[in-house]
Motif scaffolding. Structure first.
Motif, PDB file in Angstrom:
ATOM      1  N   GLY A 127     126.015  84.442  78.200  1.00 51.04           N
ATOM      2  CA  GLY A 127     124.964  83.738  77.468  1.00 51.04           C
ATOM      3  C   GLY A 127     123.806  84.639  77.077  1.00 51.04           C
ATOM      4  N   MET A 128     122.694  84.011  76.720  1.00 53.19           N
ATOM      5  CA  MET A 128     121.523  84.747  76.232  1.00 53.19           C
ATOM      6  C   MET A 128     120.669  85.303  77.370  1.00 53.19           C
ATOM      7  SD  MET A 128     120.396  82.474  72.996  1.00 53.19           S
ATOM      8  CE  MET A 128     119.709  83.679  71.886  1.00 53.19           C
ATOM      9  N   ASP A 129     120.684  84.642  78.508  1.00 52.77           N
ATOM     10  CA  ASP A 129     119.917  85.146  79.645  1.00 52.77           C
ATOM     11  C   ASP A 129     120.872  85.423  80.813  1.00 52.77           C
ATOM     12  OD1 ASP A 129     120.370  82.396  79.867  1.00 52.77           O
ATOM     13  OD2 ASP A 129     118.750  82.160  81.322  1.00 52.77           O
ATOM     14  N   VAL A 130     120.982  86.697  81.142  1.00 54.70           N
ATOM     15  CA  VAL A 130     121.886  87.125  82.208  1.00 54.70           C
ATOM     16  C   VAL A 130     121.120  87.078  83.527  1.00 54.70           C
ATOM     17  CG1 VAL A 130     123.334  89.002  83.036  1.00 54.70           C
ATOM     18  CG2 VAL A 130     123.093  88.620  80.585  1.00 54.70           C
ATOM     19  N   THR A 131     121.726  86.412  84.524  1.00 54.55           N
ATOM     20  CA  THR A 131     121.088  86.315  85.839  1.00 54.55           C
ATOM     21  C   THR A 131     122.057  86.762  86.924  1.00 54.55           C
ATOM     22  OG1 THR A 131     121.820  84.036  86.181  1.00 54.55           O
ATOM     23  CG2 THR A 131     119.669  84.340  85.087  1.00 54.55           C
ATOM     24  N   ALA A 132     121.501  87.081  88.084  1.00 55.10           N
ATOM     25  CA  ALA A 132     122.315  87.484  89.230  1.00 55.10           C
ATOM     26  C   ALA A 132     123.232  86.344  89.675  1.00 55.10           C
ATOM     27  CB  ALA A 132     121.414  87.925  90.383  1.00 55.10           C
ATOM     28  N   GLU A 133     122.751  85.112  89.540  1.00 56.24           N
ATOM     29  CA  GLU A 133     123.544  83.946  89.949  1.00 56.24           C
ATOM     30  C   GLU A 133     124.797  83.806  89.081  1.00 56.24           C
ATOM     31  OE1 GLU A 133     120.131  83.695  89.314  1.00 56.24           O
ATOM     32  OE2 GLU A 133     119.606  83.751  91.445  1.00 56.24           O
ATOM     33  N   LYS A 134     124.647  84.028  87.789  1.00 61.15           N
ATOM     34  CA  LYS A 134     125.813  83.944  86.894  1.00 61.15           C
ATOM     35  C   LYS A 134     126.852  84.996  87.264  1.00 61.15           C
ATOM     36  CE  LYS A 134     123.660  82.144  82.681  1.00 61.15           C
ATOM     37  NZ  LYS A 134     123.357  82.431  81.260  1.00 61.15           N
ATOM     38  N   ILE A 135     126.387  86.204  87.508  1.00 57.19           N
ATOM     39  CA  ILE A 135     127.313  87.294  87.822  1.00 57.19           C
ATOM     40  C   ILE A 135     127.973  87.069  89.175  1.00 57.19           C
ATOM     41  CG2 ILE A 135     127.483  89.786  88.236  1.00 57.19           C
ATOM     42  CD1 ILE A 135     125.281  90.094  86.076  1.00 57.19           C
ATOM     43  N   ALA A 136     127.251  86.480  90.127  1.00 63.54           N
ATOM     44  CA  ALA A 136     127.814  86.186  91.452  1.00 63.54           C
ATOM     45  C   ALA A 136     128.951  85.173  91.362  1.00 63.54           C
ATOM     46  CB  ALA A 136     126.726  85.682  92.384  1.00 63.54           C
ATOM     47  N   GLN A 137     128.961  84.325  90.338  1.00 62.05           N
ATOM     48  CA  GLN A 137     130.006  83.307  90.176  1.00 62.05           C
ATOM     49  C   GLN A 137     131.295  83.864  89.568  1.00 62.05           C
ATOM     50  OE1 GLN A 137     129.856  80.136  91.329  1.00 62.05           O
ATOM     51  NE2 GLN A 137     127.952  80.886  92.248  1.00 62.05           N
ATOM     52  N   ILE A 138     131.232  85.056  89.021  1.00 57.06           N
ATOM     53  CA  ILE A 138     132.404  85.619  88.338  1.00 57.06           C
ATOM     54  C   ILE A 138     133.571  85.832  89.298  1.00 57.06           C
ATOM     55  CG2 ILE A 138     133.301  87.621  87.081  1.00 57.06           C
ATOM     56  CD1 ILE A 138     130.511  87.906  85.809  1.00 57.06           C
ATOM     57  N   LYS A 139     133.323  86.439  90.444  1.00 53.96           N
ATOM     58  CA  LYS A 139     134.407  86.790  91.375  1.00 53.96           C
ATOM     59  C   LYS A 139     135.156  85.550  91.869  1.00 53.96           C
ATOM     60  CE  LYS A 139     135.376  90.349  94.682  1.00 53.96           C
ATOM     61  NZ  LYS A 139     134.833  91.397  95.505  1.00 53.96           N
TER      62      LYS A 139
END
Length: 193
Positions: A175-187
């Motif tokens: 999305g437009m705003d990258v956050t640590a929470e979003k990246i933590a959900q990838i795995k």
């Protein structure tokens, strides 16, 4: 006699450089010996010990020590690349401030290709310009968070100001705003695919 012994014994005959990958030995040696008194190993060591020595902009840190009276040991820490762009059939690697640290055909480890951003002023050892100056910070934060979560990407694509990262053959839209929470959900999501 003491002065003559210091001049002769502590004459720079050799410079050993360690820690460099993309920065050339010649560039580092020229930075170390940048004035007329830099032929003396004691002078060069004292200059760097007092923080007066020149450090090329592509380096994060540089330490100069005596190996023996006629040899300098230079240990460098290069700036880390956060990504590269293709420009004139070459890879242009840049750091978290948008500073071009390397340009060539070689592939550097852990640096994804960045696509979808128009960069200007692409010159080696100079800062690149783009419409959104916070883009470098966003890419840097994304790379740090991916590393924390033991993930890696080989390509980051921007489409309509939205970041997409590629992990293997999977495209992930952040999305437009990258956050640590979003990246933590990838795995966890990747495990379910």
């Amino acid at each position: 006699i003491i002065c003559l012994a210091i001049l002769i014994l502590f004459y720079v005959q050799r410079i050993e450089i360690k820690g460099n990958v993309y920065c050339t030995d010649k560039m580092i040696a020229e930075a170390v010996q940048n004035d007329r008194f830099s032929i003396n190993t004691l002078y060069v060591t004292a200059k760097y010990a007092m923080g007066k020595g020149e450090i090329p902009e592509v380096l994060e840190d540089m330490e100069v020590r005596l190996k023996n009276p006629w040899t300098l040991r230079v240990t460098v820490q290069e700036k880390q690349s956060i990504g590269y762009i293709e420009y004139k059939n070459q890879r242009v690697y840049f750091d978290k401030e948008g500073f071009v640290i390397h340009q060539g055909t070689a592939i550097m480890k852990d640096a994804p290709q960045i696509k979808g951003i128009n960069f200007k002023n692409i010159k080696l050892y100079q800062k690149m310009e783009c419409e959104n100056s916070s883009i470098f910070e966003e890419i840097s934060m994304t790379m740090e968070e991916l590393k924390k979560n033991k993930l890696s990407t080989n390509k980051i694509l921007y489409v309509n100001d939205r970041m997409h990262i590629y992990i293997d053959k999977i495209c992930i839209s952040l999305g437009m705003d990258v956050t640590a929470e979003k990246i933590a959900q990838i795995k966890p999501i990747m495990k379910k695919l």
